[in-house]
Design a protein around this motif. Structure first.
Motif, PDB file in Angstrom:
ATOM      1  N   GLU A  80      -0.282  -3.288  -6.397  1.00 36.32           N
ATOM      2  CA  GLU A  80      -1.625  -3.262  -5.818  1.00 36.32           C
ATOM      3  C   GLU A  80      -1.602  -3.535  -4.315  1.00 36.32           C
ATOM      4  O   GLU A  80      -2.421  -4.282  -3.773  1.00 36.32           O
ATOM      5  CB  GLU A  80      -2.559  -4.223  -6.546  1.00 36.32           C
ATOM      6  CG  GLU A  80      -2.750  -3.849  -8.008  1.00 36.32           C
ATOM      7  CD  GLU A  80      -3.695  -4.757  -8.743  1.00 36.32           C
ATOM      8  OE1 GLU A  80      -4.756  -5.099  -8.176  1.00 36.32           O
ATOM      9  OE2 GLU A  80      -3.368  -5.127  -9.891  1.00 36.32           O
ATOM     10  N   TYR A  81      -0.624  -2.891  -3.637  1.00 36.10           N
ATOM     11  CA  TYR A  81      -0.530  -2.964  -2.188  1.00 36.10           C
ATOM     12  C   TYR A  81      -0.991  -1.641  -1.602  1.00 36.10           C
ATOM     13  O   TYR A  81      -0.453  -0.587  -1.918  1.00 36.10           O
ATOM     14  CB  TYR A  81       0.914  -3.251  -1.751  1.00 36.10           C
ATOM     15  CG  TYR A  81       1.148  -3.006  -0.277  1.00 36.10           C
ATOM     16  CD1 TYR A  81       0.413  -3.681   0.693  1.00 36.10           C
ATOM     17  CD2 TYR A  81       2.114  -2.099   0.140  1.00 36.10           C
ATOM     18  CE1 TYR A  81       0.630  -3.450   2.037  1.00 36.10           C
ATOM     19  CE2 TYR A  81       2.349  -1.870   1.489  1.00 36.10           C
ATOM     20  CZ  TYR A  81       1.596  -2.541   2.430  1.00 36.10           C
ATOM     21  OH  TYR A  81       1.805  -2.320   3.765  1.00 36.10           O
ATOM     22  N   ASP A  82      -2.002  -1.697  -0.758  1.00 36.08           N
ATOM     23  CA  ASP A  82      -2.515  -0.522  -0.075  1.00 36.08           C
ATOM     24  C   ASP A  82      -2.308  -0.730   1.422  1.00 36.08           C
ATOM     25  O   ASP A  82      -3.019  -1.531   2.038  1.00 36.08           O
ATOM     26  CB  ASP A  82      -3.996  -0.327  -0.395  1.00 36.08           C
ATOM     27  CG  ASP A  82      -4.599   0.883   0.294  1.00 36.08           C
ATOM     28  OD1 ASP A  82      -3.918   1.540   1.113  1.00 36.08           O
ATOM     29  OD2 ASP A  82      -5.778   1.170   0.012  1.00 36.08           O
ATOM     30  N   SER A  89      -5.588  -5.832  -0.645  1.00 34.55           N
ATOM     31  CA  SER A  89      -4.379  -5.729  -1.474  1.00 34.55           C
ATOM     32  C   SER A  89      -4.063  -7.041  -2.166  1.00 34.55           C
ATOM     33  O   SER A  89      -4.224  -8.113  -1.582  1.00 34.55           O
ATOM     34  CB  SER A  89      -3.181  -5.331  -0.603  1.00 34.55           C
ATOM     35  OG  SER A  89      -3.364  -4.038  -0.056  1.00 34.55           O
TER      36      SER A  89
END
Length: 139
Positions: A80-82, A89
């Motif tokens: 869940e890293y943007d 994130s």
């Protein structure tokens, strides 16, 4: 201590939680090449279903892998890293110095660092998630 290498070709990734062999998400590491055991500076916390690494003065144990750019993109989604929205994130992918086991040197590696407060989380003082799971009877 040897100088930290800044080259990340192929990218190096330090894993410390559910991506480790034998744990829930290790299948996501298929195709990556394990370099070996390593540690990074930080503190580890138990969030229940997965751990959180927060940079700090202690050491966190894990494994160092060589990965592809495509694999990093897939892992970014899993963690869940943007990169276009760091504030939103769950984890951030940051570069930290990774010390290889048995004095084999230090290199720079990507690490997924928790991007939320850990106030309510259980500390893992020894920094080893697999050991923590064994001690609590979960692996």
């Amino acid at each position: 201590m040897p100088a930290v290498s800044r080259a990340l070709t192929p990218p190096l990734l330090f894993i410390y939680g559910t991506l480790l062999p034998g744990l829930a998400l290790h299948g996501a590491m298929q195709g990556a090449r394990c370099i070996g055991e390593a540690t990074v500076p930080g503190r580890l916390f138990d969030l229940g279903p997965y751990p959180a690494l927060v940079p700090g003065p202690a050491r966190v144990a894990g494994l160092l892998y060589a990965v592809s750019e495509a694999q990093l993109v897939r892992l970014d989604a899993l963690e869940e890293y943007d990169p276009t929205n760091p504030a939103g994130s769950l984890y951030l992918r940051q570069r930290l110095p990774a010390a290889l086991a048995h004095g084999r040197g230090v290199c720079e590696a990507f690490v997924y660092v928790y991007n939320r407060a850990v106030d309510a989380a259980t500390p893992i003082p020894h920094g080893d998630y697999r050991r923590h799971l064994r001690e609590r009877g979960g692996a």
